[in-house]
Design a protein around this motif. Structure first.
Motif, PDB file in Angstrom:
ATOM      1  N   UNK A  21      17.732  -9.588  27.995  1.00 23.75           N
ATOM      2  CA  UNK A  21      19.044  -9.640  27.341  1.00 23.75           C
ATOM      3  C   UNK A  21      19.383 -11.068  26.925  1.00 23.75           C
ATOM      4  N   UNK A  22      19.069 -12.038  27.793  1.00 20.72           N
ATOM      5  CA  UNK A  22      19.331 -13.441  27.466  1.00 20.72           C
ATOM      6  C   UNK A  22      18.516 -13.877  26.252  1.00 20.72           C
ATOM      7  N   UNK A  23      17.228 -13.519  26.207  1.00 24.22           N
ATOM      8  CA  UNK A  23      16.372 -13.931  25.091  1.00 24.22           C
ATOM      9  C   UNK A  23      16.861 -13.289  23.793  1.00 24.22           C
ATOM     10  N   UNK A  24      17.269 -12.030  23.858  1.00 22.13           N
ATOM     11  CA  UNK A  24      17.782 -11.370  22.655  1.00 22.13           C
ATOM     12  C   UNK A  24      19.059 -12.055  22.155  1.00 22.13           C
ATOM     13  N   UNK A  25      19.912 -12.484  23.086  1.00 18.84           N
ATOM     14  CA  UNK A  25      21.131 -13.167  22.680  1.00 18.84           C
ATOM     15  C   UNK A  25      20.827 -14.527  22.050  1.00 18.84           C
ATOM     16  N   UNK A  26      19.868 -15.252  22.625  1.00 20.09           N
ATOM     17  CA  UNK A  26      19.505 -16.557  22.073  1.00 20.09           C
ATOM     18  C   UNK A  26      18.802 -16.416  20.735  1.00 20.09           C
ATOM     19  N   UNK A  27      17.997 -15.357  20.568  1.00 19.37           N
ATOM     20  CA  UNK A  27      17.247 -15.173  19.315  1.00 19.37           C
ATOM     21  C   UNK A  27      18.182 -14.963  18.126  1.00 19.37           C
ATOM     22  N   UNK A  28      19.417 -14.551  18.395  1.00 19.24           N
ATOM     23  CA  UNK A  28      20.367 -14.346  17.294  1.00 19.24           C
ATOM     24  C   UNK A  28      20.912 -15.666  16.757  1.00 19.24           C
ATOM     25  N   UNK A  29      20.702 -16.766  17.486  1.00 19.74           N
ATOM     26  CA  UNK A  29      21.186 -18.053  16.998  1.00 19.74           C
ATOM     27  C   UNK A  29      20.238 -18.588  15.929  1.00 19.74           C
ATOM     28  N   UNK A  30      20.763 -19.304  14.936  1.00 25.58           N
ATOM     29  CA  UNK A  30      19.910 -19.774  13.831  1.00 25.58           C
ATOM     30  C   UNK A  30      18.803 -20.725  14.308  1.00 25.58           C
ATOM     31  N   UNK A  31      19.105 -21.606  15.272  1.00 26.50           N
ATOM     32  CA  UNK A  31      18.118 -22.587  15.710  1.00 26.50           C
ATOM     33  C   UNK A  31      17.034 -21.970  16.582  1.00 26.50           C
ATOM     34  N   UNK A  32      17.268 -20.815  17.149  1.00 25.88           N
ATOM     35  CA  UNK A  32      16.314 -20.189  18.070  1.00 25.88           C
ATOM     36  C   UNK A  32      15.775 -18.882  17.514  1.00 25.88           C
ATOM     37  N   UNK A  33      15.673 -18.798  16.193  1.00 27.50           N
ATOM     38  CA  UNK A  33      15.145 -17.582  15.583  1.00 27.50           C
ATOM     39  C   UNK A  33      13.703 -17.316  15.948  1.00 27.50           C
ATOM     40  N   UNK A  34      12.963 -18.346  16.374  1.00 24.10           N
ATOM     41  CA  UNK A  34      11.555 -18.130  16.735  1.00 24.10           C
ATOM     42  C   UNK A  34      11.407 -17.214  17.934  1.00 24.10           C
ATOM     43  N   UNK A  35      12.464 -17.076  18.772  1.00 26.29           N
ATOM     44  CA  UNK A  35      12.381 -16.189  19.929  1.00 26.29           C
ATOM     45  C   UNK A  35      12.268 -14.727  19.518  1.00 26.29           C
ATOM     46  N   UNK A  36      12.665 -14.439  18.297  1.00 25.22           N
ATOM     47  CA  UNK A  36      12.604 -13.054  17.827  1.00 25.22           C
ATOM     48  C   UNK A  36      11.226 -12.685  17.299  1.00 25.22           C
ATOM     49  N   UNK A  37      10.322 -13.636  17.180  1.00 19.06           N
ATOM     50  CA  UNK A  37       8.985 -13.325  16.672  1.00 19.06           C
ATOM     51  C   UNK A  37       8.235 -12.471  17.673  1.00 19.06           C
ATOM     52  N   UNK A  38       7.482 -11.475  17.191  1.00 18.78           N
ATOM     53  CA  UNK A  38       6.737 -10.607  18.126  1.00 18.78           C
ATOM     54  C   UNK A  38       5.642 -11.388  18.846  1.00 18.78           C
ATOM     55  N   UNK A  39       5.499 -11.109  20.136  1.00 20.76           N
ATOM     56  CA  UNK A  39       4.465 -11.761  20.933  1.00 20.76           C
ATOM     57  C   UNK A  39       4.747 -13.211  21.245  1.00 20.76           C
ATOM     58  N   UNK A  40       5.989 -13.668  21.087  1.00 22.03           N
ATOM     59  CA  UNK A  40       6.319 -15.068  21.356  1.00 22.03           C
ATOM     60  C   UNK A  40       6.283 -15.319  22.863  1.00 22.03           C
ATOM     61  N   UNK A  41       5.642 -16.434  23.264  1.00 20.60           N
ATOM     62  CA  UNK A  41       5.556 -16.801  24.671  1.00 20.60           C
ATOM     63  C   UNK A  41       6.813 -17.521  25.121  1.00 20.60           C
ATOM     64  N   UNK A  42       7.527 -16.961  26.096  1.00 19.38           N
ATOM     65  CA  UNK A  42       8.782 -17.522  26.594  1.00 19.38           C
ATOM     66  C   UNK A  42       8.709 -17.598  28.111  1.00 19.38           C
ATOM     67  N   UNK A  43       9.156 -18.722  28.672  1.00 15.85           N
ATOM     68  CA  UNK A  43       9.211 -18.928  30.114  1.00 15.85           C
ATOM     69  C   UNK A  43      10.635 -19.301  30.488  1.00 15.85           C
TER      70      UNK A  43
END
Length: 902
Positions: free
Chosen positions: A10-32
């Motif tokens: 849920x946190x990653x989805x919320x951050x991915x909606x921000x313009x600067x963090x759009x890369x989080x929405x890419x499929x298969x993106x590595x997030x820690x």
């Protein structure tokens, strides 16, 4: 019924909606996602799940030897922003832990309010290195065997055991905790009396010789992992090994001491060394040295040879690759004699006892050569397909099919001495490394860097030292990277590097194919001699500078040091090249230097306000030195560098400490003097008052006549002298109180015109006796001043009486008050007396200094010093202007803050 949503997703989805963090929405993106302290990994995205084991232990806490640990703590502590993102280069590549990886960092909050650190890989997720398969092929002992070895079962051991150790100067162990023997067995734990070299050959495996090198360099270290054998079995326990040198008072090494942490929850099977590998079946060795996709293993004698295309039809670049493939085949053939008759004697068919390579190294060389040939073949095919020459690509591919007509002669059971010529004959550099440790370098690379063997490269710093002239080691197996290779003589050679993977002694390793860049092969006559002379001249000037100069890359890693910096810290440039600048600083100065560097990297105000920093440097021989550090940028762009200039301020700090100590001593001496004066004045005034009282009684003849008139004259002299002494004592007491800060003042609003008028009236008879004209000029509506009335009266009396005393008959004394343009209130006394020179004015303001003129006219030498002290106690200022034979002007000025508004 569906479960509760994952809070991290849920946190990653919320951050991915921000313009600067759009890369989080890419499929298969590595997030820690890390905790608020940066010490625990809370969550990893599915594509980064496999990286957990490389970063954290079983409890999720970051491993002590994790390279990005300190930087993650800094980011979690507030270096990362809570809005937008921050790009960081973190060492998160488990296969190449020295290689920084670009990551987007952000502080965020879970729904429960907990703060976390989110890091996302900007590029692809790093690959997890393949585990060695050799240990898996060895059958495990049963529990009974393990128990008989003295190690006990794993369930009976705590997760971590700590022990301490101590050695002499020759690394011979003199003391060790008994817990080590209980954990690893009596035979493996009895190390007292043995040196580190003896242990590393028997029960301890130091994978890259790091601990032995640290012992030799007399350095402090921690977090170095070695593997300790359990009993006499095949199992090993990882040990986090830390230690430090111990020096005597005269800085001579007396030994080492430290601690070890036995990680009993990470026991592994012991890897088979090259000596023991020679006793294993060839098929088992082969399977442990190659990747899964290369199985079933085919030795070089079964590999088909390619048939080179006609030279007239091959472009220059393809011809170079074709020649290289042919040389690989020739190199393999030159180390394998042709077939011999099948009816060889049995003795001749046995392996020869030569001094050549081990079986594991021999197969590793073959695999590298075969992988290199396949890589070159792929390059040729891709080039031909890109140019549209499909037919040529097909023909080239046909040269490596199994049914090729030409075959490389099979090799016998052994490779003769000098089998490493397989790779030494190649016209390109071959480098095999694992982490920062160099395992193999062929002759071309050794000659290019002017090294004799691989051991010299390891002693000078390994892989990072070779590429310290490059901002970072990068590139993938699919493309060449333009880097700078540093020779032993500290000269940079432009090269192109292509990276791949290989197997070395049963473990995954990295393979580099290094080729000199075109600009590095330019003839010497095309270089500008004047430019080279200028470069050498600037380097010489830099080495003669007294300040230490350090050149850093974008990530803060050391590229070079001048001679002064080497002398300042006691480190050779080759020993610290590639390390962060913090290796030269004390821990309390790490954040100061890193924040300074971060400010210069940004384009904000911090990069403009470059006023330097005071830091503490760490000397290799022990101790610290105060330094003043100034940093600056060397150019802009992706490969910009930074220059740090460090100046030793030990002498300045010592002088500053001496001045502060002298100031405190002077203040203490002054206080003691003032206290002594106050005590003496008190003791003298009591008997003086008695003398004056008896003299007055006798002069008045209260108890009868004296008789002789001369006795009366003597009594008058006694009374006058006593009065003079008591006035002197009173002045001393007042001066001592002022200097000691004990003078009691009562500040009120004082009408200065009235006070001065009354004092002048009191002194008018004295002026009349000396035939001196007294004149007064008071400012109308003069506002009151905040002062102590008693001390102000004494100030006016002292100044006016001095003016009368030092003015000859017929002269004038003018007393006035005024309001200045700046809102100040001034009291002035002007006379037409004898005057003073500037030197005499300065002397007159010092206590007990009497001028020649004042001795003739009487005085104690305390009048002006006491007056000046009283004026300053009332927050005013005393100014004297005088010239010999022209008179004197004395001004007492009260600032506007001491003037009461009407």
């Amino acid at each position: 019924m569906t479960g509760a949503p994952n809070p991290f997703e849920t946190l990653i989805a919320r951050l991915a909606a921000e313009p600067d963090l759009g890369l989080l929405a890419e499929p298969g993106k590595g997030v820690l996602v890390w905790d608020r302290a940066g010490e625990k990994l809370l969550w990893a995205s599915p594509s980064a799940e496999g990286l957990k084991e490389a970063y954290v232990d079983s409890s999720g806490r970051v491993r002590p030897d994790f390279r990005a640990r300190d930087r993650l703590k800094s980011l979690a502590a507030g270096l990362a922003p809570v809005e937008g993102m921050r790009l960081e280069r973190l060492r998160l590549d488990p296969a190449r832990p020295w290689l920084p990886v670009a990551c987007a960092c952000r502080l965020a909050f879970l729904e429960g309010g907990e703060r976390v650190l989110v890091t996302a890989f900007v590029g692809p997720v790093p690959k997890v290195p393949a585990r060695p398969r050799l240990a898996e092929s060895i059958p495990h002992r049963n529990e009974a065997t393990q128990s008989s070895s003295g190690t006990g079962s794993r369930q009976d051991k705590p997760a971590t055991l700590r022990f301490i150790w101590q050695t002499d100067a020759e690394t011979r162990f003199t003391q060790v905790s008994p817990g080590l023997a209980r954990a690893v067995g009596a035979e493996a734990g009895n190390i007292v009396g043995k040196t580190w070299d003896e242990l590393s050959r028997t029960v301890v495996e130091d994978p890259h010789g790091d601990v032995a090198a640290l012992f030799a360099r007399h350095e402090t270290w921690s977090g170095r992992t070695v593997f300790w054998t359990l009993g006499q079995g095949p199992r090993q326990v990882p040990v986090d090994w830390g230690g430090m040198p111990v020096f005597s008072a005269d800085r001579e090494l007396v030994g080492f001491r430290g601690f070890g942490l036995l990680r009993m929850d990470a026991i592994r099977e012991r890897a088979i060394s090259s000596q023991s590998a020679e006793r294993l079946p060839d098929d088992l060795i082969a399977q442990s040295l190659v990747h899964d996709e290369t199985l079933p293993f085919r030795p070089p004698e079964e590999m088909p040879a390619e048939e080179p295309a006609p030279e007239a039809e091959t472009p220059d670049e393809d011809r170079w690759f074709a020649d290289l493939r042919n040389q690989v085949a020739e190199a393999l053939a030159s180390t394998n004699p042709p077939h011999e008759p099948a009816e060889r004697p049995a003795a001749a068919q046995r392996p020869q006892a030569s001094s050549g390579l081990s079986a594991a190294e021999r197969n590793a060389f073959r695999e590298i050569a075969r992988a290199l040939g396949a890589r070159l073949e792929e390059d040729t095919l891709s080039r031909k397909e890109t140019s549209g020459d499909a037919a040529a690509a097909t023909a080239s591919q046909a040269t490596v099919e199994p049914d090729a007509e030409k075959e490389i002669p099979p090799s016998p059971a052994t490779v003769p001495a000098g089998g490493d010529r397989i790779l030494d004959r190649l016209p390109i550099g071959i480098l095999v490394h694992r982490g920062e440790s160099v395992l193999f370098a062929n002759r071309f690379l050794l000659e290019l860097t002017d090294y004799d063997d691989v051991a010299q490269i390891r002693r000078d710093g390994g892989l990072v030292h070779l590429f310290r002239g490059s901002p970072a080691l990068g590139g993938s197996g699919e493309e060449d990277s333009a880097l700078a290779l540093t020779t032993r003589a500290n000269e940079n050679v432009a090269v192109t590097v292509r990276s791949s993977t290989a197997e070395w002694n049963g473990e995954a390793a990295d393979l580099m194919v290094i080729r000199k860049a075109a600009r590095a092969e330019a003839p010497a006559e095309t270089r500008d001699p004047a430019q080279e002379h200028r470069i050498h001249e600037l380097e010489a000037i830099l080495d003669t500078a007294t300040d230490g100069v350090i050149v850093l890359n974008e990530t803060g890693r050391i590229i070079s040091l001048n001679r002064s910096a080497e002398a300042l810290f006691g480190y050779d440039e080759r020993a610290v090249a590639g390390d962060a600048i913090t290796v030269l600083l004390e821990p309390q100065s790490h954040m100061v230097a890193l924040d300074y560097l971060d400010g210069l990297r940004s384009s904000g105000v911090a990069s403009l306000l470059n006023d330097g920093r005071e830091v503490l440097g760490r000397v290799r021989q022990g101790g610290s030195i105060p330094l003043f550090m100034t940093m600056g940028r060397l150019g802009d762009g992706p490969e910009r560098r930074f220059c740090a200039v460090l100046r030793d301020i030990t002498a300045f700090k010592k002088a500053e400490g001496e001045l502060i100590g002298a100031k405190h001593a002077a203040e203490e001496a002054s206080a003691q003097k003032s206290d002594l004066l106050a005590k003496i004045s008190h003791e003298i005034r009591t008997p003086l008052n008695a003398i004056l009282g008896f003299a007055e009684v006798m002069l008045e003849e209260r108890f009868g006549s004296i008789g002789n008139e001369r006795y009366k004259e003597y009594l008058r002299d006694v009374h006058a002298s006593g009065s003079h002494v008591i006035s002197l004592v009173n002045d001393l007491l007042d001066l001592a109180k002022i200097e000691a800060g004990r003078l009691e003042l009562s500040f009120t609003g004082v009408a200065l015109n009235d006070l001065v008028s009354s004092c002048v009236t009191l002194l008018q008879p004295q002026a009349a006796r000396d035939r001196i004209v007294m004149r007064m000029s008071f400012a109308p509506k003069l506002p009151p001043v905040v002062a102590d009335e008693r001390s102000m009266r004494q100030i006016v009396l002292n100044l006016v009486s001095n003016a009368i005393k030092f003015t000859d008959a017929g002269g004038q004394v003018i007393v006035s008050t005024a309001m200045t343009d700046r809102g100040e209130v001034a009291f002035r006394v002007r006379d037409t007396g004898i005057g003073m020179s500037p030197e005499e004015v300065e002397a007159a303001l010092e206590p007990f200094r009497q001028l020649a003129t004042s001795r003739k006219r009487g005085g104690t030498g305390l009048g002006l010093p006491l007056t000046k002290a009283l004026v300053e106690a009332n927050r005013g200022a005393l100014q004297i202007s005088s010239q010999p034979r022209e008179g004197t002007l004395v001004e007492v000025i009260f600032p506007p803050t001491r003037v009461l508004a009407e």
